[in-house]
Structure formats: C-alpha cells, structure tokens
Design a protein around this motif. Sequence first.
Motif, PDB file in Angstrom:
ATOM      1  N   PRO A 100       5.411 -17.882 -21.971  1.00  0.00           N
ATOM      2  CA  PRO A 100       3.956 -17.734 -22.098  1.00  0.00           C
ATOM      3  C   PRO A 100       3.543 -16.573 -22.992  1.00  0.00           C
ATOM      4  O   PRO A 100       2.588 -16.693 -23.768  1.00  0.00           O
ATOM      5  CB  PRO A 100       3.503 -17.509 -20.651  1.00  0.00           C
ATOM      6  CG  PRO A 100       4.556 -18.150 -19.812  1.00  0.00           C
ATOM      7  CD  PRO A 100       5.833 -17.954 -20.553  1.00  0.00           C
ATOM      8  N   SER A 101       4.257 -15.456 -22.908  1.00  0.00           N
ATOM      9  CA  SER A 101       3.886 -14.289 -23.703  1.00  0.00           C
ATOM     10  C   SER A 101       3.967 -14.569 -25.200  1.00  0.00           C
ATOM     11  O   SER A 101       3.140 -14.093 -25.981  1.00  0.00           O
ATOM     12  CB  SER A 101       4.795 -13.100 -23.349  1.00  0.00           C
ATOM     13  OG  SER A 101       6.159 -13.421 -23.572  1.00  0.00           O
ATOM     14  N   LYS A 102       4.952 -15.374 -25.608  1.00  0.00           N
ATOM     15  CA  LYS A 102       5.098 -15.692 -27.027  1.00  0.00           C
ATOM     16  C   LYS A 102       3.984 -16.616 -27.503  1.00  0.00           C
ATOM     17  O   LYS A 102       3.451 -16.460 -28.614  1.00  0.00           O
ATOM     18  CB  LYS A 102       6.464 -16.331 -27.311  1.00  0.00           C
ATOM     19  CG  LYS A 102       6.732 -16.567 -28.795  1.00  0.00           C
ATOM     20  CD  LYS A 102       8.084 -17.227 -29.043  1.00  0.00           C
ATOM     21  CE  LYS A 102       9.221 -16.274 -28.809  1.00  0.00           C
ATOM     22  NZ  LYS A 102      10.517 -16.861 -29.264  1.00  0.00           N
ATOM     23  N   LEU A 103       3.586 -17.582 -26.663  1.00  0.00           N
ATOM     24  CA  LEU A 103       2.483 -18.463 -27.042  1.00  0.00           C
ATOM     25  C   LEU A 103       1.190 -17.664 -27.160  1.00  0.00           C
ATOM     26  O   LEU A 103       0.407 -17.854 -28.099  1.00  0.00           O
ATOM     27  CB  LEU A 103       2.319 -19.587 -26.026  1.00  0.00           C
ATOM     28  CG  LEU A 103       1.164 -20.562 -26.306  1.00  0.00           C
ATOM     29  CD1 LEU A 103       1.299 -21.197 -27.687  1.00  0.00           C
ATOM     30  CD2 LEU A 103       1.087 -21.647 -25.242  1.00  0.00           C
ATOM     31  N   LEU A 104       0.949 -16.744 -26.232  1.00  0.00           N
ATOM     32  CA  LEU A 104      -0.247 -15.911 -26.292  1.00  0.00           C
ATOM     33  C   LEU A 104      -0.267 -15.082 -27.576  1.00  0.00           C
ATOM     34  O   LEU A 104      -1.304 -14.972 -28.248  1.00  0.00           O
ATOM     35  CB  LEU A 104      -0.309 -14.992 -25.072  1.00  0.00           C
ATOM     36  CG  LEU A 104      -0.662 -15.655 -23.734  1.00  0.00           C
ATOM     37  CD1 LEU A 104      -0.371 -14.708 -22.586  1.00  0.00           C
ATOM     38  CD2 LEU A 104      -2.123 -16.090 -23.718  1.00  0.00           C
ATOM     39  N   SER A 105       0.859 -14.495 -27.937  1.00  0.00           N
ATOM     40  CA  SER A 105       0.931 -13.687 -29.157  1.00  0.00           C
ATOM     41  C   SER A 105       0.727 -14.529 -30.402  1.00  0.00           C
ATOM     42  O   SER A 105       0.075 -14.101 -31.364  1.00  0.00           O
ATOM     43  CB  SER A 105       2.286 -12.968 -29.226  1.00  0.00           C
ATOM     44  OG  SER A 105       2.424 -12.052 -28.169  1.00  0.00           O
TER      45      SER A 105
END
Length: 256
Positions: free
Chosen positions: A47-52
């Motif tokens: 999720p953190s990579k998609l948000l970034s």
Amino acid sequence: MDNNSHEGPLTLGVDCGGGGIKATVLDASSFQIAPALREPVPYPLPPSKLLSLVAGMAKQLPTFDRITLGMPGMIRHGIVVHTPHYICRSGPRTKPVPELMSQWQDFDMQGALSKKLDVPALVLNDAEVAASGIVTGQGLEFFMTLGTGLGTALVDRGVLSPHLEISHAPMRWGLTFDDVLGEHERRRLGDSAWSRRVLRAIELLYPVIRWDTIYIGGGNASRIVPTVRERLPEANFVSNAAGMSSGVRAWSLSGR
C-alpha cells in the motif's frame, strides 16, 4: 494551467489496473483539464508504494480539491477487503506474497489517501468508478469491464449497490469468471473463442441479476468479434477512458 477558468470542485481521477495506473484532473463537468498520465504498476506493490506513486503523479498535474481512486478488488467503505493483483509478487496470476496479503487486508486506502494528499478521498472498486460516468440512473444497470480480469458494478436507480466480486465466482470446470475471461485466456485462445466465452458469461449472469441495461467496457471490450456483438444487440459498448473521467460523478452515486 489556470484552474480558475474551470468550474470546481476539481477532482483528481485515478484508475488503478493490474498493469498500469492512469491519472488526470477533471472539472465539475468531468472535462479533462490536463493530459492524462500513465505509469506501469511496479510489483511487488505494498500500500505504501501505491500511495507514493499516486502522490508522485499528483505533483505533475494541476491542483485539485478531492480525489477519486478506483482499484481492483473488494473495496468496502474505502477499506480494502481483498485485492487480487497487488498481493502478487510479479503481477497478476503470479504467486501471492503472504506479507503483501497481510498489508493489504483491511487497509484503509481511503483514509490513507486523504491523509497523504490532504484532500477528501473516495476509493471504490475500479469498475464501480467507471460505471458512475456511464449509467443513466434508470432501472437496474449492470456494468462489466474486460481487461486483466473481469470487473463488475451494479447501479440501481442511480445508486451504487454493495460490491459483489462476481469475478471470483465459479463459471465452468471449477474455474472462476476471472480465470475464464481474463487477458491471459484471450491471448491463449484468440479473440473469436474468447468472445464466445464472454457471451456465455453474460448468458449465465442474466438470470441471476436480470438487469434492465448492460454496459461492456474495459480495454478488451473492443476485442469482442462482430459475430458475437451481433448476438448482444442490447449491450452498450463504452470507452475505456471511463475509469478516469467518471471520477466526478462517482461522488454523487456513492452518496458522498
């Protein structure tokens, strides 16, 4: 670009697929005020990579007042109950990663996105977002997208119904609708045989849903051969751009 010349609120529309993520900014009339951006999906994708990734695309676009994001899977009140692709190591149909499965399960994507970009956010299943800009609000309308897999949305008198993951239901030979209709099978079978499978899927689903209107979209809708289209005279074929351009109307159809 001068945002003051466009009627607000301005919406960042993001369409997350299995292979790519597209984004643009829309005015209140769903008019695209900036060229659309596209980025390939980087796997593995926590999720953190998609948000970034979404935040990085947002910085390249005009300012906006809110965001609508559509993504594959079961999304309930902005929370990811299950997503089929982003839990995989190297993309759709590759091995799921237990760590990714735990990170994505029950992840509040809507809350995290709103906090990341400091604007109100709406997160829905990607087919539901696409359907929002297509439906008329008359009767029961069924929307299906054909791409990496099968996406569906159901709208009753202009209101989005609770999402059902029809793609994960068994269709034949112990395989799901996703297994039978996905891009991997279209490539293996060729357009003609794959198109007949699409027709069979529609025939199987109609007695269950009994829609008043059916729409067919997604990147592979154009692959349905003419002989099969002739047997679907009541189907409405729609543009694959709906995933982004529908980001404005999705707010009203979801009661926001």
